[in-house]
Scaffold this motif. Structure first.
Motif, PDB file in Angstrom:
ATOM      1  N   GLY A   1       0.822  -1.200   0.000  1.00 32.33           N
ATOM      2  CA  GLY A   1       0.000   0.000   0.000  1.00 32.33           C
ATOM      3  C   GLY A   1       0.861   1.257   0.000  1.00 32.33           C
ATOM      4  N   PHE A   2       0.209   2.392  -0.207  1.00 33.84           N
ATOM      5  CA  PHE A   2       0.902   3.684  -0.272  1.00 33.84           C
ATOM      6  C   PHE A   2       1.707   3.941   0.997  1.00 33.84           C
ATOM      7  N   LYS A   3       1.100   3.706   2.158  1.00 33.35           N
ATOM      8  CA  LYS A   3       1.786   3.989   3.420  1.00 33.35           C
ATOM      9  C   LYS A   3       3.039   3.125   3.564  1.00 33.35           C
ATOM     10  N   GLU A   4       2.941   1.864   3.222  1.00 34.63           N
ATOM     11  CA  GLU A   4       4.096   0.979   3.336  1.00 34.63           C
ATOM     12  C   GLU A   4       5.219   1.430   2.409  1.00 34.63           C
ATOM     13  N   LYS A   5       4.859   1.867   1.215  1.00 31.56           N
ATOM     14  CA  LYS A   5       5.875   2.353   0.281  1.00 31.56           C
ATOM     15  C   LYS A   5       6.526   3.627   0.802  1.00 31.56           C
ATOM     16  N   GLU A   6       5.762   4.475   1.454  1.00 30.70           N
ATOM     17  CA  GLU A   6       6.332   5.683   2.036  1.00 30.70           C
ATOM     18  C   GLU A   6       7.238   5.355   3.221  1.00 30.70           C
ATOM     19  N   PHE A   7       6.927   4.294   3.963  1.00 30.20           N
ATOM     20  CA  PHE A   7       7.833   3.855   5.032  1.00 30.20           C
ATOM     21  C   PHE A   7       9.185   3.445   4.431  1.00 30.20           C
ATOM     22  N   VAL A   8       9.142   2.703   3.333  1.00 31.86           N
ATOM     23  CA  VAL A   8      10.380   2.305   2.652  1.00 31.86           C
ATOM     24  C   VAL A   8      11.142   3.550   2.207  1.00 31.86           C
ATOM     25  N   ALA A   9      10.427   4.488   1.602  1.00 32.44           N
ATOM     26  CA  ALA A   9      11.064   5.716   1.120  1.00 32.44           C
ATOM     27  C   ALA A   9      11.708   6.493   2.272  1.00 32.44           C
ATOM     28  N   LEU A  10      11.041   6.563   3.413  1.00 32.85           N
ATOM     29  CA  LEU A  10      11.611   7.255   4.566  1.00 32.85           C
ATOM     30  C   LEU A  10      12.887   6.565   5.023  1.00 32.85           C
ATOM     31  N   GLY A  11      12.872   5.251   5.079  1.00 33.68           N
ATOM     32  CA  GLY A  11      14.080   4.512   5.467  1.00 33.68           C
ATOM     33  C   GLY A  11      15.239   4.780   4.525  1.00 33.68           C
ATOM     34  N   ILE A  12      14.947   4.814   3.235  1.00 33.73           N
ATOM     35  CA  ILE A  12      15.990   5.103   2.249  1.00 33.73           C
ATOM     36  C   ILE A  12      16.474   6.543   2.395  1.00 33.73           C
TER      37      ILE A  12
ATOM     38  N   ALA B   1      18.894   6.581   5.176  1.00 31.04           N
ATOM     39  CA  ALA B   1      20.153   5.925   4.801  1.00 31.04           C
ATOM     40  C   ALA B   1      20.978   6.784   3.853  1.00 31.04           C
ATOM     41  N   LEU B   2      20.310   7.517   2.972  1.00 26.53           N
ATOM     42  CA  LEU B   2      21.020   8.366   2.011  1.00 26.53           C
ATOM     43  C   LEU B   2      21.268   9.773   2.544  1.00 26.53           C
TER      44      LEU B   2
ATOM     45  N   GLU C   1      17.727  15.250   3.768  1.00 29.25           N
ATOM     46  CA  GLU C   1      16.736  15.949   4.595  1.00 29.25           C
ATOM     47  C   GLU C   1      15.500  16.348   3.790  1.00 29.25           C
ATOM     48  N   ALA C   2      15.671  16.773   2.556  1.00 35.33           N
ATOM     49  CA  ALA C   2      14.518  17.138   1.731  1.00 35.33           C
ATOM     50  C   ALA C   2      13.611  15.930   1.526  1.00 35.33           C
ATOM     51  N   CYS C   3      14.206  14.769   1.310  1.00 30.03           N
ATOM     52  CA  CYS C   3      13.422  13.544   1.152  1.00 30.03           C
ATOM     53  C   CYS C   3      12.718  13.180   2.463  1.00 30.03           C
TER      54      CYS C   3
ATOM     55  N   GLY D   1      21.902   1.327   8.975  1.00 28.03           N
ATOM     56  CA  GLY D   1      22.835   2.387   8.632  1.00 28.03           C
ATOM     57  C   GLY D   1      23.813   2.806   9.706  1.00 28.03           C
ATOM     58  N   GLY D   2      23.676   2.289  10.923  1.00 27.78           N
ATOM     59  CA  GLY D   2      24.613   2.621  11.980  1.00 27.78           C
ATOM     60  C   GLY D   2      24.523   4.061  12.461  1.00 27.78           C
ATOM     61  N   GLY D   3      25.645   4.586  12.932  1.00 27.21           N
ATOM     62  CA  GLY D   3      25.707   5.914  13.537  1.00 27.21           C
ATOM     63  C   GLY D   3      25.186   7.039  12.664  1.00 27.21           C
ATOM     64  N   PRO D   4      25.601   7.138  11.392  1.00 26.11           N
ATOM     65  CA  PRO D   4      25.066   8.210  10.554  1.00 26.11           C
ATOM     66  C   PRO D   4      23.546   8.130  10.409  1.00 26.11           C
ATOM     67  N   ALA D   5      23.019   6.924  10.296  1.00 33.45           N
ATOM     68  CA  ALA D   5      21.567   6.772  10.198  1.00 33.45           C
ATOM     69  C   ALA D   5      20.896   7.219  11.490  1.00 33.45           C
ATOM     70  N   MET D   6      21.555   7.017  12.636  1.00 36.43           N
ATOM     71  CA  MET D   6      20.976   7.453  13.902  1.00 36.43           C
ATOM     72  C   MET D   6      20.763   8.966  13.904  1.00 36.43           C
ATOM     73  N   MET D   7      21.726   9.701  13.376  1.00 34.34           N
ATOM     74  CA  MET D   7      21.608  11.155  13.335  1.00 34.34           C
ATOM     75  C   MET D   7      20.436  11.596  12.458  1.00 34.34           C
ATOM     76  N   TYR D   8      20.243  10.934  11.330  1.00 37.33           N
ATOM     77  CA  TYR D   8      19.151  11.294  10.433  1.00 37.33           C
ATOM     78  C   TYR D   8      17.824  10.721  10.910  1.00 37.33           C
ATOM     79  N   ALA D   9      17.848   9.620  11.634  1.00 32.35           N
ATOM     80  CA  ALA D   9      16.624   9.110  12.255  1.00 32.35           C
ATOM     81  C   ALA D   9      16.126  10.108  13.300  1.00 32.35           C
TER      82      ALA D   9
END
Length: 115
Positions: free
Chosen positions: A42-53, A56-57, A60-62, A91-99
């Motif tokens: 569903g749309f929400k699940e795809k947006e969860f994937v997009a947020l995770g990516i 990881a990348l 901030e705009a995304c 993603g480890g430490g860098p992902a923690m900062m963006y999370a």
């Protein structure tokens, strides 16, 4: 800059880009529509994937655009937290900062919605 300011600035930047390279951005919009409307998730699940990516990348705009979409899709803070935990695990430490940025963004946009 607040997340609402970042969201608005990002949308303005995208509008300017769309005017500059309309064929390319129209092609990207077609791809986006096909991906979001097709498939088994569903749309929400795809947006969860997009947020995770986005986390990881480190985009901030995304993060702000996909968080806004998730709020519109009815995502809860707990669901977003699960996505952030998975992004952190991958993603480890860098992902923690963006999370942390993503949770701050969620809280700010939810407060805006509630107001």
């Amino acid at each position: 800059m607040s997340w609402t300011e970042k969201r608005d600035a990002t949308k303005n930047q995208l509008r300017r880009l769309n005017k500059s390279i309309p064929d390319a951005t129209r092609g990207f919009a077609t791809l986006t529509k096909a991906v979001k409307e097709g498939g088994t998730l569903g749309f929400k699940e795809k947006e969860f994937v997009a947020l995770g990516i986005a986390i990881a990348l480190r985009c901030e705009a995304c993060i702000v655009l996909h968080t806004e979409a998730l709020i519109g899709a009815g995502a809860t803070r707990e669901e977003v937290g699960d996505v952030l935990a998975m992004a952190l695990q991958m993603g480890g430490g860098p992902a923690m900062m963006y999370a942390a940025k993503a949770m701050e963004c969620f809280d700010e946009l939810m407060a805006e919605k509630a107001a």
